[in-house]
Design a protein around this motif. Structure first.
Motif, short mmCIF file in Angstrom:
data_model
loop_
_atom_site.label_atom_id
_atom_site.label_comp_id
_atom_site.label_asym_id
_atom_site.label_seq_id
_atom_site.Cartn_x
_atom_site.Cartn_y
_atom_site.Cartn_z
N PHE A 296 -42.98 46.90 16.11
CA PHE A 296 -41.65 47.00 15.50
C PHE A 296 -40.76 45.83 15.93
O PHE A 296 -40.11 45.20 15.09
N LEU A 297 -40.71 45.56 17.21
CA LEU A 297 -39.87 44.47 17.71
C LEU A 297 -40.40 43.12 17.23
O LEU A 297 -39.64 42.27 16.76
N SER A 298 -41.71 42.94 17.32
CA SER A 298 -42.30 41.66 16.91
C SER A 298 -42.01 41.35 15.45
O SER A 298 -41.66 40.21 15.11
N LYS A 299 -42.16 42.33 14.59
CA LYS A 299 -41.96 42.09 13.16
C LYS A 299 -40.58 41.51 12.89
O LYS A 299 -40.44 40.55 12.14
N GLU A 300 -39.57 42.08 13.50
CA GLU A 300 -38.20 41.61 13.27
C GLU A 300 -38.00 40.19 13.81
O GLU A 300 -37.43 39.34 13.14
N ILE A 301 -38.47 39.94 15.00
CA ILE A 301 -38.25 38.63 15.62
C ILE A 301 -39.15 37.57 14.97
O ILE A 301 -38.73 36.42 14.81
N ILE A 302 -40.34 37.94 14.57
CA ILE A 302 -41.22 36.99 13.89
C ILE A 302 -40.58 36.49 12.60
O ILE A 302 -40.70 35.31 12.26
N LYS A 303 -39.87 37.35 11.89
CA LYS A 303 -39.18 36.90 10.67
C LYS A 303 -38.26 35.72 10.98
O LYS A 303 -38.21 34.75 10.23
N TRP A 304 -37.53 35.83 12.08
CA TRP A 304 -36.61 34.76 12.46
C TRP A 304 -37.37 33.52 12.91
O TRP A 304 -36.99 32.39 12.60
N MET A 305 -38.46 33.72 13.65
CA MET A 305 -39.26 32.58 14.09
C MET A 305 -39.88 31.84 12.90
O MET A 305 -39.93 30.62 12.88
N VAL A 306 -40.38 32.59 11.92
CA VAL A 306 -40.96 31.98 10.72
C VAL A 306 -39.88 31.17 9.99
O VAL A 306 -40.12 30.03 9.58
N LYS A 307 -38.71 31.75 9.87
CA LYS A 307 -37.59 31.03 9.21
C LYS A 307 -37.28 29.74 9.96
O LYS A 307 -37.04 28.70 9.35
N ASN A 308 -37.31 29.78 11.29
CA ASN A 308 -37.00 28.60 12.11
C ASN A 308 -38.20 27.68 12.31
O ASN A 308 -38.05 26.59 12.85
N GLN A 309 -39.39 28.13 11.92
CA GLN A 309 -40.64 27.37 12.04
C GLN A 309 -40.94 26.94 13.47
O GLN A 309 -41.43 25.84 13.72
N HIS A 310 -40.66 27.84 14.41
CA HIS A 310 -41.07 27.61 15.80
C HIS A 310 -40.88 28.90 16.60
O HIS A 310 -40.14 29.79 16.20
#
Length: 182
Positions: free
Chosen positions: A48-62
């Motif tokens: 659950f936590l990873s999914k939310e934060i991964i969205k932001w990381m994907v958007k930032n590409q890092h």
């Protein structure tokens, strides 16, 4: 997660450190509520936590994700069926994340500790201090700082380097089965 201000959504590092074991009963003796608690904490909490934060990381590409697993994710042992299964799941999820996030410049690391002197055993034995103390009797277990330093090593490598897995044990522990006690 929705309440986090946009200024804080530029997360570079996520450390998933969910580790809950409940009891040491054999699978045919164990209670459903303990199973649910371990799976909800160790697997679903990470997801659950990873999914939310991964969205932001994907958007930032890092980014860099560090999932804390366990020797229990590598070796199964008597009385640990569901806890071991949950940590095997962490290892599988980590490998899947690594593949899914490869093109987004997001590194993924798994750290699998052996015995670490934390409140882990106290929680596992429902607050029984004597049982918890016996887990580390005759050995010098890892400390939280040992694990923190392994995390620091993994996340401070140059951008072209990913540390996939770290298996870290006290020097008196070879695996989930073999421990030398003085």
């Amino acid at each position: 997660m929705a309440s986090i201000p946009d200024a804080w959504k530029n997360i570079d590092i996520l450390i998933n450190n969910a580790g809950l074991a409940a009891g040491t009963e054999k699978i045919y003796e164990d209670a459903w509520d303990k199973w649910s608690q371990m799976i909800d904490t160790n697997v679903k909490g990470l997801l659950f936590l990873s999914k939310e934060i991964i969205k932001w990381m994907v958007k930032n590409q890092h980014g860099h994700i560090v999932n804390i697993s366990s020797i229990a994710g590598i070796n199964v042992y008597e009385g640990g069926s569901i806890y071991c299964a949950s940590k095997h799941a962490v290892n599988a999820i980590t490998k899947g994340m690594r593949v899914d996030l490869l093109k987004h410049n997001i590194r993924v690391t798994s750290i699998s500790p052996g015995m670490v002197d934390t409140e882990f055993s106290l929680v596992r034995f429902d607050g029984d201090k004597e049982k918890a103390k016996n887990v580390y009797q005759g050995i010098t277990p890892l400390s939280a700082i040992d694990i923190a330093e392994a995390i620091e090593f993994a996340v401070t490598r140059p951008p072209h380097v990913n540390i996939n897995d770290i298996l870290i044990m006290p020097s008196q522990q070879a695996d989930a089965f073999n421990t030398y006690r003085k």
